[in-house]
Design a protein around this motif. Sequence first.
Motif, PDB file in Angstrom:
ATOM      1  N   GLY A  16       8.606   8.739  10.608  1.00 21.25           N
ATOM      2  CA  GLY A  16       8.242   9.099   9.238  1.00 21.25           C
ATOM      3  C   GLY A  16       6.728   9.225   9.113  1.00 21.25           C
ATOM      4  N   GLN A  17       6.283  10.153   8.265  1.00 24.62           N
ATOM      5  CA  GLN A  17       4.832  10.342   8.112  1.00 24.62           C
ATOM      6  C   GLN A  17       4.178   9.101   7.505  1.00 24.62           C
ATOM      7  N   SER A  18       4.871   8.462   6.583  1.00 26.04           N
ATOM      8  CA  SER A  18       4.299   7.243   5.984  1.00 26.04           C
ATOM      9  C   SER A  18       4.230   6.125   7.027  1.00 26.04           C
ATOM     10  N   SER A  19       5.248   6.040   7.889  1.00 23.44           N
ATOM     11  CA  SER A  19       5.246   5.012   8.949  1.00 23.44           C
ATOM     12  C   SER A  19       4.103   5.282   9.923  1.00 23.44           C
ATOM     13  N   ARG A  20       3.913   6.566  10.253  1.00 22.86           N
ATOM     14  CA  ARG A  20       2.847   6.899  11.218  1.00 22.86           C
ATOM     15  C   ARG A  20       1.489   6.492  10.677  1.00 22.86           C
ATOM     16  N   MET A  96       8.024   9.275  -0.698  1.00 28.59           N
ATOM     17  CA  MET A  96       8.640   9.559  -1.999  1.00 28.59           C
ATOM     18  C   MET A  96      10.015  10.152  -1.762  1.00 28.59           C
ATOM     19  N   TYR A  97      11.029   9.487  -2.284  1.00 25.29           N
ATOM     20  CA  TYR A  97      12.391  10.017  -2.224  1.00 25.29           C
ATOM     21  C   TYR A  97      12.917  10.163  -3.651  1.00 25.29           C
ATOM     22  N   ASN A  98      13.244  11.386  -4.021  1.00 23.79           N
ATOM     23  CA  ASN A  98      13.782  11.649  -5.360  1.00 23.79           C
ATOM     24  C   ASN A  98      12.929  11.006  -6.450  1.00 23.79           C
TER      25      ASN A  98
HETATM   26  C1  LIG Z   1      16.017  12.261   0.587  1.00 23.42           C
HETATM   27  C2  LIG Z   1      14.660  12.842   0.353  1.00 23.42           C
HETATM   28  C3  LIG Z   1      14.195  12.967  -0.948  1.00 23.42           C
HETATM   29  C4  LIG Z   1      12.925  13.485  -1.178  1.00 23.42           C
HETATM   30  N1  LIG Z   1      12.458  13.556  -2.463  1.00 23.42           N
HETATM   31  C5  LIG Z   1      11.214  14.046  -2.685  1.00 23.42           C
HETATM   32  C6  LIG Z   1      10.682  14.104  -4.006  1.00 23.42           C
HETATM   33  O1  LIG Z   1      11.292  13.716  -4.983  1.00 23.42           O
HETATM   34  N2  LIG Z   1       9.431  14.599  -4.172  1.00 23.42           N
HETATM   35  C7  LIG Z   1       8.678  15.017  -3.111  1.00 23.42           C
HETATM   36  O2  LIG Z   1       7.552  15.442  -3.309  1.00 23.42           O
HETATM   37  N3  LIG Z   1       9.157  14.956  -1.844  1.00 23.42           N
HETATM   38  C8  LIG Z   1      10.386  14.480  -1.622  1.00 23.42           C
HETATM   39  N4  LIG Z   1      10.873  14.406  -0.330  1.00 23.42           N
HETATM   40  C9  LIG Z   1       9.986  14.757   0.787  1.00 23.42           C
HETATM   41  C10 LIG Z   1       9.331  13.488   1.343  1.00 23.42           C
HETATM   42  O3  LIG Z   1       8.558  12.842   0.365  1.00 23.42           O
HETATM   43  C11 LIG Z   1       8.466  13.810   2.557  1.00 23.42           C
HETATM   44  O4  LIG Z   1       9.338  14.327   3.560  1.00 23.42           O
HETATM   45  C12 LIG Z   1       7.720  12.627   3.091  1.00 23.42           C
HETATM   46  O5  LIG Z   1       7.155  12.956   4.324  1.00 23.42           O
HETATM   47  C13 LIG Z   1       8.628  11.432   3.277  1.00 23.42           C
HETATM   48  O6  LIG Z   1       7.943  10.399   3.945  1.00 23.42           O
HETATM   49  P1  LIG Z   1       8.414   9.960   5.409  1.00 23.42           P
HETATM   50  O7  LIG Z   1       8.102  11.129   6.320  1.00 23.42           O
HETATM   51  O8  LIG Z   1       7.579   8.754   5.706  1.00 23.42           O
HETATM   52  O9  LIG Z   1       9.882   9.667   5.353  1.00 23.42           O
HETATM   53  C14 LIG Z   1      12.120  13.899  -0.081  1.00 23.42           C
HETATM   54  C15 LIG Z   1      12.628  13.763   1.229  1.00 23.42           C
HETATM   55  C16 LIG Z   1      13.864  13.240   1.434  1.00 23.42           C
HETATM   56  C17 LIG Z   1      14.381  13.098   2.848  1.00 23.42           C
END
Ligand SMILES: Cc1cc2nc3c(=O)[nH]c(=O)nc-3n(C[C@H](O)[C@H](O)[C@H](O)COP(=O)(O)O)c2cc1C
Length: 200
Positions: A16-20, A96-98
């Motif tokens: 994950g980008q946040s983890s990295r 950010m998820y949803n």
């Molecule tokens: C299930 C899911 C929901 C997401 N919801 C949003 C959102 O509401 N707004 C947004 O800007 N990006 C959203 N994204 C994109 C993520 O924020 C983006 O991929 C980010 O890199 C996630 O961090 P991670 O790579 O550490 O998991 C979503 C991605 C996923 C997989």
Amino acid sequence: MTTILQLNSSIYGEDGQSSRLADEFVSQWRDREPTLRLIRRDLAKSEIPHLSAQTFQAALTPKGDRSAAQAAQARLADELVDELLGADVLVLGLPMYNFGVPSVLKAWFDHVARAGTTFSYTENGPVGHLDGRKAYVFATRGGQYAGTSSDHQVPFVSQFLSFLGIEDIEFVYAEGLAISEETREAALRRAGIETTRLAA
Ligand SMILES: Cc1cc2nc3c(=O)[nH]c(=O)nc-3n(C[C@H](O)[C@H](O)[C@H](O)COP(=O)(O)O)c2cc1C
């Protein structure tokens, strides 16, 4: 010696980008302070259940008064609270998820907010017990929200940490990761520079 509590919550684990960003920050901190003590949890992999009434009640019951069942119910919450109380620095990988925080991080919040332990209610309102700690938050998003009224995530996380007494919070953003390759690369480059600046 600094104790860092690092919580990653990306569904992609270490990729994950946040983890990295959070991992890179801690790695650079360790270069500067090789003896640092690190407690690292990958919340998406560890099994922190949604808070139940039984666990909440058990956790609020003084340790000496708990039944055997309550002792078992409160064990994980106690462990999480002890990790938090023992940390000088909190590092959060915050995808950010949803539009909000990952549900696994919210579950962690629900387990560590404990009246009488991590905060107290006083006649002047709630007072957090974690003052003096510092938090670094690595926020990654597909879109762009920082500084706008659509960013519900950062005000929530800030309010929660502040409620526990953590007022000194640094946010690093990598935004627009889903917009285009150029936006993504630029955002990750900027976030990397900011991460290095903060770890120095
Ligand atoms: C299930 C899911 C929901 C997401 N919801 C949003 C959102 O509401 N707004 C947004 O800007 N990006 C959203 N994204 C994109 C993520 O924020 C983006 O991929 C980010 O890199 C996630 O961090 P991670 O790579 O550490 O998991 C979503 C991605 C996923 C997989």
